[in-house]
Scaffold this motif. Sequence first.
Motif, short mmCIF file in Angstrom:
data_model
loop_
_atom_site.label_atom_id
_atom_site.label_comp_id
_atom_site.label_asym_id
_atom_site.label_seq_id
_atom_site.Cartn_x
_atom_site.Cartn_y
_atom_site.Cartn_z
N SER A 74 0.81 -1.44 -0.05
CA SER A 74 0.22 0.09 0.31
C SER A 74 0.99 1.19 -0.41
O SER A 74 0.28 2.31 -1.00
CB SER A 74 -1.17 -0.13 1.20
OG SER A 74 -1.48 -1.19 0.89
N GLU A 102 -6.36 -3.77 -5.60
CA GLU A 102 -5.04 -2.37 -5.12
C GLU A 102 -5.16 -1.74 -6.42
O GLU A 102 -4.74 -0.29 -6.44
CB GLU A 102 -3.50 -3.22 -5.70
CG GLU A 102 -3.18 -4.19 -4.38
CD GLU A 102 -2.03 -4.61 -4.44
OE1 GLU A 102 -1.11 -5.22 -3.21
OE2 GLU A 102 -1.67 -4.73 -5.41
N MET A 105 -8.10 1.51 -6.01
CA MET A 105 -7.17 1.75 -4.61
C MET A 105 -6.17 2.98 -5.27
O MET A 105 -6.24 4.37 -5.02
CB MET A 105 -6.41 1.40 -3.21
CG MET A 105 -5.44 2.25 -2.66
SD MET A 105 -4.87 1.46 -1.05
CE MET A 105 -3.53 0.86 -2.36
#
Length: 231
Positions: A74, A102, A105
């Motif tokens: 992250s 991911e 995000m």
Amino acid sequence: MGFDDLRSILLSERETGKLLQIAPDIFDRTHAEIAELLKKVYAIEDPLSDEARALIEETIAMKETMHELFAIRSRKILALALMHAEGNYYDREEVKRMIPAEHGMFDRVAAGLEECQGVLLHNAKQPLVPVPPAVSAGMDVLEDEGDAAYEEVPAAAEGPGPSSPPPLSAAPTLTPPYMLVRVLGDMDSFMGVDGRIYTLLKGDIVTLPERNASVLSDRNIVVALPLPTCK
């Protein structure tokens, strides 16, 4: 997805500043493996045995490793999103290595950064945004001159939008039943079938996983108490 495999992936991710390619279902498979380990724990007759303790410790290690892998990746993804929003060079190949959640995000963070830059750095007109959850449904937000108002969102419209990525499938959470007990004597710390560490002293009144409580009761270390009922 065994612990050794997961640990190897984490070590590789630690050693490089770039995002590595991982299997898209790595987190799903880790959750499934943890569920299988817990099933084995529940199948052991003595939850305080060395075998049960070893399985619980492996479960905790897998959870911690999975969380650390998520944290490292992250941070790399957030750095890439910032470089993208600032118009700086970044390796597009790293974006291709993101798993679907991911990538979602990355897209949302990059879009948020660009929108904020437009408002704060380029004096762009602020777009209407949903009312924050802290604001009660139906409450009006006053608009000062020169500032944009929040767009009121009906309570029925709350929740993820149609473009939100679907949640990853996950293994069912296994929660053991608990029992209220009084401790009859001090004892060394031990790990329950729920993965928690318990340190019991004489006179304590605590809730323990039912299987641990039953074993301790058979050994005259605790005595079961009736649960309070609502009148």
